[in-house]
Scaffold this active site. Structure first.
Site, PDB file in Angstrom:
ATOM      1  N   LYS A  76       1.010  -1.211   0.024  1.00  0.00           N
ATOM      2  CA  LYS A  76      -0.062  -0.003   0.037  1.00  0.00           C
ATOM      3  C   LYS A  76       0.827   1.403   0.005  1.00  0.00           C
ATOM      4  O   LYS A  76       1.777   1.198   0.754  1.00  0.00           O
ATOM      5  CB  LYS A  76      -0.893  -0.115   1.260  1.00  0.00           C
ATOM      6  CG  LYS A  76      -1.908   1.012   1.482  1.00  0.00           C
ATOM      7  CD  LYS A  76      -2.739   1.127   2.404  1.00  0.00           C
ATOM      8  CE  LYS A  76      -3.844   1.957   2.624  1.00  0.00           C
ATOM      9  NZ  LYS A  76      -4.739   1.898   3.824  1.00  0.00           N
ATOM     10  N   SER A 151      -9.819   2.069   2.938  1.00  0.00           N
ATOM     11  CA  SER A 151      -8.808   2.631   1.897  1.00  0.00           C
ATOM     12  C   SER A 151      -7.732   1.659   1.380  1.00  0.00           C
ATOM     13  O   SER A 151      -6.977   2.189   0.550  1.00  0.00           O
ATOM     14  CB  SER A 151      -8.015   3.626   2.846  1.00  0.00           C
ATOM     15  OG  SER A 151      -7.257   2.892   3.914  1.00  0.00           O
ATOM     16  N   SER A 175     -10.027  -0.497   6.982  1.00  0.00           N
ATOM     17  CA  SER A 175      -9.646  -0.730   5.865  1.00  0.00           C
ATOM     18  C   SER A 175      -8.672  -1.711   5.186  1.00  0.00           C
ATOM     19  O   SER A 175      -8.392  -1.666   4.062  1.00  0.00           O
ATOM     20  CB  SER A 175      -8.456   0.623   5.777  1.00  0.00           C
ATOM     21  OG  SER A 175      -9.254   1.956   5.466  1.00  0.00           O
TER      22      SER A 175
END
Ligand code: GLN
Length: 485
Positions: A76, A151, A175
């Site tokens: 990420k 997210s 997330s």
């Protein structure tokens, strides 16, 4: 090769059926061909990936192999990566190259994993749909008119579309688990402090936790084992030894007591998701687990509490992006104040600004007691609910999300509707507990649904065990959307 799990790939690499370079090239070719539509990567690091693959091949040739040696993964874009752009999904950091690796990144590369690139995400991890990214939304591999969740939406979509073997993510209020549920993959958010936050860009420091997004619990166990552990550079990292998660996967689950919080099965839960969860619970009963009704009476307060605590912490954490030290700087500032104002106005998107304003308001002298202090008190009550529950049951199960993936744009003008996506995931972050999501039967509309399993502190091994036993009996985790098979 992309259809193989990490454990299968490791066998192939060791047997020299293919090299890590060939495997890495295969994934890079898939990303180049398939990601323009999906938008799951912000940065593809082809050159450094091939160099890491060559180094892994040398280790394999020397017989020096671990479970992740030569396995292509993605990070990420919230994790700092030395020499490679780290944007956190924001214009503010669009031109930022980190001068060091986050601990999690460093640990995974020491374990021999190959980083393919950095995945798309909501700006500063604020969102539930990946639509707040400066780099545009990510699409859900199962239906490209829908969101992948957020997210960590880029990581979830990349894993689901087989554009990496597994990926890292972070979870402040859901997330990892929510996008895992929307994309039909496995995601684990460990206990707060289990993985180091060093080099992971802070959103809400008392809630943020790194974790793994993978196809199966077995793959997630391999990733988490390499990521977890004490780090003297993070004062909130826990000095608790990391068990051998892989060795725990097959333990018998007969007699395990599963608590079903009645608050997680009430109004607002989609009927299709409820039916899929029910079927999964029946599978657990067949495996010998016992179902017990429980209550988490303060859980309806978790979303309002979170939306005081998380913005308060973010307003403080994001103060460092001032246009002076690093990050976006406006052109031709008139004076220092103009520099601050315009750099932040230009660098941050609307959702980030909304959170900073809410946080600054909640922390201001006149309102601190009414909002922040009150929220912290209720946060205690939420933790107490879990403590009481774990006196009766071993784990808690329920839906990960109230619905399946929604259409792009569906919640964009209604922040409250968007925030309610995390109604079942946020309480675990407030309490610091571990939670995992696994794919269960898709709903009638053919969209993935996720079962959430919440455990007591540092019980990641038990969660992975329960997930793996389910995955031995079912094949939902092996399903891939046709375009990406
Ligand atoms: N959706 C939640 C938010 O917008 C949680 C995000 C997260 O876990 N990073 O804040």
């Amino acid at each position: 090769m992309h259809e193989q799990t990490i454990a299968e790939l490791a066998i192939g690499l060791r047997a020299k059926d293919f090299s890590s370079r060939e495997l890495t090239q295969h994934y890079l070719e898939r990303i180049a061909r398939l990601d323009p539509r999906l938008n799951s990567y912000i940065t593809v690091a082809a050159e450094s990936a091939l160099a890491a693959a060559d180094a892994a091949d040398l280790r394999i040739a020397a017989g020096n192999v671990g479970p992740l040696t030569g396995i292509p993964i993605a990070h990420k874009d919230i994790f700092c990566t030395n020499g490679i752009k780290t944007s956190c999904g924001s214009r503010m950091l669009d031109k930022f190259t980190a001068p060091y690796d986050a601990t999690v990144v460093e640990k995974l590369s020491c374990a021999g994993a190959v980083m393919l690139g950095k995945t798309n995400m909501d700006e500063f991890a604020m969102g539930s749909s990946n639509e707040t990214s400066f780099y545009g939304p990510v699409r859900n591999p199962w239906d490209d008119t829908r969101v992948p969740g957020g997210s960590s939406g880029g990581s979830a979509a990349a894993v689901a579309a087989r554009l990496c073997a597994a990926a890292t993510g972070t979870d402040t209020g859901g997330s990892i688990r929510q996008p895992a549920a929307f994309c039909g993959i496995t995601g684990i958010k460990p206990t707060y402090g289990r993985c180091s936050r060093w080099g992971m860009i802070a959103f809400a420091s008392s809630l943020d936790q790194a974790g793994a997004l993978a196809r199966s619990a077995e793959d997630a166990a391999a990733l988490l084992a390499a990521m977890a552990g004490f780090d003297p550079r993070d004062s909130t990292s826990a000095d608790v030894s990391v068990p051998d998660y892989s060795a725990m996967l097959n333990a018998d689950i007969a007699g395990v007591k599963i608590g079903l919080p009645r608050e997680y099965f009430g109004d607002g839960l989609d009927a299709g998701v409820a039916a899929s969860i029910q079927a999964a619970l029946e599978e657990y009963e067949r495996l010998g687990a016992r179902i017990v009704d429980i209550s988490l009476p303060n859980s309806p307060l978790s979303v309002p509490v979170y939306y005081v605590v998380a913005p308060a912490e973010c307003s403080s954490n994001l103060a460092r992006f001032d246009g002076v030290r690093y990050g976006h700087r406006c052109d031709d500032p008139r004076d220092l104040e103009d520099l601050y104002k315009r750099s932040r106005a230009e660098g941050f998107g609307a959702e980030v600004k909304r959170r900073i304003m809410i946080g600054a308001y909640a922390l201001s002298a006149g309102y601190y007691d009414a909002y922040y202090l009150k929220a912290q008190q209720i946060r205690h009550l939420i933790s107490d609910d879990f403590r009481n529950a774990f006196e009766q049951v071993d784990v808690i199960m329920g839906p990960t999300t109230p619905s399946t993936a929604f259409e792009l744009g569906a919640n964009s003008n209604d922040p409250i509707a968007m925030y309610l996506n995390d109604i079942y995931t946020i309480a675990t972050n407030l309490a610091g507990l571990p939670g995992l999501s696994i794919p269960v039967a898709p709903t009638g509309a053919g969209l993935p649904a996720g079962l959430q399993i919440i455990g007591n502190y540092f019980e990641e091994g038990r969660l992975l065990n329960l997930a793996h036993r389910f995955q031995r009996e079912t094949d939902w985790h092996r399903r891939v959307a046709a375009t990406y098979a």
